[in-house]
Motif scaffolding. Structure first.
Motif, PDB file in Angstrom:
ATOM      1  N   ALA A  12      54.913  -5.517  31.983  1.00 37.77           N
ATOM      2  CA  ALA A  12      53.702  -4.814  32.382  1.00 37.77           C
ATOM      3  C   ALA A  12      53.941  -4.117  33.723  1.00 37.77           C
ATOM      4  O   ALA A  12      54.214  -4.778  34.738  1.00 37.77           O
TER       5      ALA A  12
ATOM      6  N   VAL B 231      43.838  -5.716  29.257  1.00 38.58           N
ATOM      7  CA  VAL B 231      44.846  -5.431  28.238  1.00 38.58           C
ATOM      8  C   VAL B 231      44.191  -4.511  27.216  1.00 38.58           C
ATOM      9  O   VAL B 231      43.141  -4.833  26.652  1.00 38.58           O
TER      10      VAL B 231
ATOM     11  N   GLU C   9      49.733  -2.641  26.578  1.00 37.03           N
ATOM     12  CA  GLU C   9      49.754  -2.168  27.959  1.00 37.03           C
ATOM     13  C   GLU C   9      48.601  -2.798  28.714  1.00 37.03           C
ATOM     14  O   GLU C   9      47.544  -3.094  28.136  1.00 37.03           O
ATOM     15  N   ALA C  10      48.803  -3.006  30.007  1.00 32.30           N
ATOM     16  CA  ALA C  10      47.782  -3.610  30.854  1.00 32.30           C
ATOM     17  C   ALA C  10      47.562  -2.749  32.093  1.00 32.30           C
ATOM     18  O   ALA C  10      48.481  -2.074  32.564  1.00 32.30           O
TER      19      ALA C  10
ATOM     20  N   VAL D 117      52.071  -9.666  27.697  1.00 30.07           N
ATOM     21  CA  VAL D 117      52.804  -8.420  27.864  1.00 30.07           C
ATOM     22  C   VAL D 117      54.142  -8.750  28.522  1.00 30.07           C
ATOM     23  O   VAL D 117      54.178  -9.284  29.630  1.00 30.07           O
TER      24      VAL D 117
END
Length: 430
Positions: A365, A378, A333-334, A362
């Motif tokens: 995202a 990230v 996940e970012a 990703v």
């Protein structure tokens, strides 16, 4: 975003009490940033789980997850031992001032130079992986007139629920002595007969990023069944590591107490009717100690919109600093560092700068609007980012900073373009 993050008074992402975007401005990007307090808390959680059972135990940090002098110093300051897999990690431990008696050495193809280094450094335990290594280690120890403590690595034929690239406990594995063929028992007899090897017990490892207790219970039961069948009372049973962490909302990690309770209970129950002293129980967590503690910071570049297909959001790093998405489709996940809790308005593909179509950090995202120059973070990149980083496309490796109590310190300096060519030699041809 499902992974909890820390923020400062302005609601910006903070790492160890230091604002992430300020870290990026001071130290540049890409940047590996670690919350040292999280590392400490994770080690303490494993130790507390064992202490509650009042059993002999060792928590060995699996160095392959992230190996630097500073990391080793933090680990041992919290009472952890080290599990290393190379000569380079041994030398790093020496430079960190680690008590080498608290170091174990794993790996399926240790070179003579590495075994000699381990013996000369006084490593506490060498985890022997195959018969060739067993014979060679006896010869090398004999030449030095020393007796080396060892464990035998067993392939327990227990398959973990994880990616095939990081499964290690199944029978068809490059690691360990096979049980069904009799290799493991033959190795036990040979190790017991070797005058310069002192067999402490057995080791096994079933894989990585595992969220269910049942695989570890099966592993512990297999080792219990083996030692009972062999009438061999081990001093140590090492169950390895592989405890999973949260990367996305699809991941459901369980607390260390559940893993530890299951391991201890299985071994205690399985050996209860013997007159043996309960063996020391060792584990080797790596990812679950450092994974969530690390965040990689990037600077956003431009975007590429393909109507009806996707939007690419580029950053100034990629597969050179995190190969896991390309290697085995790892998901992350970012967030925007200065607006980690902002409402998301778009789903983009976070793409790196490397010259590969597969350089995707990703795939999907969910982010608020991003403009060039924004700092993107990230999450949960503390394991196998720096340790698997490469110089692909001749890009320098990022810096590593440790953050604790509102202070940041560089523990690995950023490489320069000059560093990249420092070991090159010109070709001389007459």
């Amino acid at each position: 975003m499902t992974i909890p993050v820390s923020t400062d008074a302005q609601g910006r992402l903070a790492i160890g009490g230091v604002t992430a975007s300020e870290l990026a401005r001071e130290f540049g990007t890409p940047l590996y940033a670690y919350d040292v307090g999280v590392i400490r808390a994770n080690i303490r959680a494993y130790r507390a789980a064992f202490a509650a059972h009042q059993v002999d135990y060792t928590v060995s940090y699996a160095a392959k997850a992230f190996a630097t002098i500073a990391m080793f110093q933090v680990a041992v300051s919290e009472g952890a031992h080290l599990d290393v897999v190379s000569g380079g990690e041994i030398v790093t431990a020496q430079r960190a001032g680690v008590n080498m008696a608290h170091v174990s050495f794993n790996g399926n193809n240790k070179s003579d130079a590495e075994l000699q280094l381990a013996l000369d450094a006084g490593l506490g335990t060498i985890i022997v992986d195959n018969r060739f290594e067993l014979n060679r280690l006896e010869e090398l120890a004999a030449a030095r007139h020393v007796v080396q403590d060892i464990l035998l690595r067993i392939a327990p034929d227990v398959s973990a629920h994880t990616h095939e690239y990081i499964m290690t406990g199944q029978a068809d594995s490059k690691f360990g002595f096979d049980v069904a063929s009799g290799q493991a028992h033959d190795a036990l007899i040979a190790a017991q007969a070797a005058p310069h090897l002192n067999l402490l017990g057995l080791h096994a490892h079933i894989g990585s990023q595992i969220f269910a207790v049942d695989g570890f219970v099966a592993e512990a039961q297999k080792l219990v069944d083996l030692v009972r069948a062999w009438d061999y009372a081990p001093q140590v049973l090492d169950l390895g590591g592989g405890f999973g962490i949260q990367y996305t909302d699809a991941d459901t990690p369980i607390p260390p107490t559940e893993f530890v309770d299951a391991l201890v209970s299985t071994i205690q129950t399985g050996l209860a009717d013997t007159n043996w002293t309960l063996p020391a129980i060792w584990i080797e967590p790596g990812r679950s100690i450092v994974g969530a503690a690390g965040i990689t910071l990037y600077t956003a570049g431009g975007t590429k919109q393909i109507p009806g297909v996707r939007t690419y959001q580029t950053v100034d790093g990629g597969m050179g600093d995190n190969i896991r998405p390309a290697l085995y489709q790892a998901e992350y996940e970012a967030v925007l560092a200065d607006r980690p809790h902002a409402a998301t308005t778009q789903v983009v593909t976070l793409a790196g700068k490397y010259c590969e179509s597969g350089d995707i950090l990703v795939e999907r995202a969910a982010l608020p609007p991003v403009v060039p120059g924004d700092i993107l973070a990230v999450l949960a990149t503390g394991a196998y980012g720096y340790s698997m980083a490469s110089h692909y496309n001749r890009n320098p490796l990022p810096a590593v900073v440790f953050c604790e109590d509102g202070q940041a310190q560089v523990v690995v300096r950023r490489e320069t373009w000059a560093d990249l060519v420092a070991f090159d030699e010109p070709y001389q041809h007459d």
